[in-house]
Design a protein around this motif. Structure first.
Motif, PDB file in Angstrom:
ATOM      1  N   LYS A 136       0.861  -1.181   0.000  1.00  0.00           N
ATOM      2  CA  LYS A 136       0.000   0.000   0.000  1.00  0.00           C
ATOM      3  C   LYS A 136       0.897   1.229   0.000  1.00  0.00           C
ATOM      4  O   LYS A 136       1.659   1.434   0.950  1.00  0.00           O
ATOM      5  CB  LYS A 136      -0.910   0.019   1.242  1.00  0.00           C
ATOM      6  CG  LYS A 136      -2.178  -0.794   1.119  1.00  0.00           C
ATOM      7  CD  LYS A 136      -3.121  -0.478   2.274  1.00  0.00           C
ATOM      8  CE  LYS A 136      -4.473  -1.141   2.083  1.00  0.00           C
ATOM      9  NZ  LYS A 136      -5.405  -0.789   3.196  1.00  0.00           N
ATOM     10  N   PRO A 137       0.850   2.037  -1.039  1.00  0.00           N
ATOM     11  CA  PRO A 137       1.665   3.255  -1.055  1.00  0.00           C
ATOM     12  C   PRO A 137       1.301   4.176   0.105  1.00  0.00           C
ATOM     13  O   PRO A 137       0.141   4.212   0.541  1.00  0.00           O
ATOM     14  CB  PRO A 137       1.297   3.902  -2.402  1.00  0.00           C
ATOM     15  CG  PRO A 137       0.741   2.789  -3.227  1.00  0.00           C
ATOM     16  CD  PRO A 137       0.054   1.875  -2.266  1.00  0.00           C
ATOM     17  N   ALA A 138       2.271   4.904   0.612  1.00  0.00           N
ATOM     18  CA  ALA A 138       2.004   5.830   1.709  1.00  0.00           C
ATOM     19  C   ALA A 138       1.000   6.885   1.248  1.00  0.00           C
ATOM     20  O   ALA A 138       1.144   7.484   0.182  1.00  0.00           O
ATOM     21  CB  ALA A 138       3.303   6.489   2.157  1.00  0.00           C
ATOM     22  N   GLY A 191       1.837   3.731   5.126  1.00  0.00           N
ATOM     23  CA  GLY A 191       1.989   2.828   4.006  1.00  0.00           C
ATOM     24  C   GLY A 191       2.381   1.449   4.491  1.00  0.00           C
ATOM     25  O   GLY A 191       2.727   1.267   5.672  1.00  0.00           O
TER      26      GLY A 191
END
Length: 214
Positions: free
Chosen positions: A84-86, A95
Motif C-alpha cells: 500500500k503506497p504511503a 503505508g
C-alpha cells in the motif's frame, strides 16, 4: 500448588523480543539494517513452509509523514515490495511494505501534515497479530499476566508494554488485519515469527509460539 505456580508464571509474562524466521539470515540482516529496524528484531534461519498471509504485521509508529516516507523509501531501495503506497487516511498517514523474507511492515503516523523533517526515529514498535476470536485470545493473554491498555470489544486489543522489551503486543481480527494490509486473508503453514517472553514457552490459541527469551 499447580494453581499457585500458574499464577506466578502468568504474573511475570511479558513480550521481550521478536524473532523472524527467514531463509537467508545474512540477506535479511542487510535488508533490516538498510530499512533501519535491525536493532528491534532478531533473525533465525528456517525453511519452515509458509504460504500466503502469515497472520501478523510489525508496525512502526513515527512522528510525521516525512519519516513515514523515509522508512518506506529505505525499505523499497533495499528490496521491499509496496503493498500500500504511503497516503493520507482518516486516522493519519501511512503505508505498507513487504520485506524480501515475506514479513509485512506497516509504517504510520497520526499526523496528516508534515511538521518536520525525516527523523528516521521510531516512536513505537507494535506486533499486531491477526486472531480468530479477539475476546478469547485477549483473555488467554490476561490469564498469563499481560495488562490490557486499550480494548474495543471483539475487534481490537492492545496490551501495555512490559519493561523487558521495546515491542508492544496488539490483537486484531485476522480478516480485518489482512484487509488493512491489502493482502488476501488466506494463508497456511508457519507464521515464521517467534515471540520471546519472560515466562515458560507456550503457544497461543492462534498458533503463535512463545519461547523463553535469552
Amino acid at each position: 500448588m499447580v494453581m499457585a505456580t500458574t499464577a506466578s508464571t502468568a504474573a511475570r509474562t511479558a513480550l521481550a523480543s521478536v524473532t523472524l524466521e527467514v531463509a537467508d539470515p545474512e540477506a535479511a540482516l542487510r535488508f533490516y539494517t538498510a530499512f533501519g529496524v535491525d536493532a528491534h528484531v532478531r533473525l533465525r534461519a528456517s525453511e519452515a513452509h509458509s504460504a500466503g498471509f502469515r497472520g501478523f504485521t510489525l508496525a512502526l509508529t513515527v512522528s510525521g509523514p516525512a519519516t513515514v516516507d523515509g522508512f518506506v523509501t529505505a525499505a523499497v531501495d533495499a528490496g521491499a515490495t509496496v503493498l500500500k503506497p504511503a497516503a493520507k487516511s482518516l486516522w493519519g498517514y501511512g503505508g505498507v511494505v513487504q520485506a524480501p523474507d515475506g514479513t509485512i511492515w506497516k509504517i504510520a503516523t497520526s499526523a496528516k501534515k508534515d511538521t518536520g523533517p525525516d527523523t528516521r526515529e521510531i516512536d513505537e514498535l507494535v506486533l499486531l497479530i491477526g486472531v480468530e476470536d479477539v475476546k478469547a485470545t485477549r483473555q488467554f493473554y490476561v490469564d498469563r499476566g499481560l495488562t490490557v491498555a486499550k480494548s474495543f470489544g471483539g475487534k481490537y486489543t492492545e496490551f501495555a508494554p512490559g519493561a523487558a522489551g521495546p515491542v508492544k503486543l496488539a490483537l486484531y481480527k485476522r480478516r480485518a488485519l489482512a484487509k488493512d494490509l491489502g493482502v488476501p486473508v488466506d494463508g497456511t503453514g508457519s507464521h515464521r515469527i517467534v515471540l520471546g517472553g519472560t515466562a515458560d514457552a507456550f503457544t497461543d490459541p492462534d498458533g503463535f509460539a512463545w519461547e523463553t527469551a535469552a
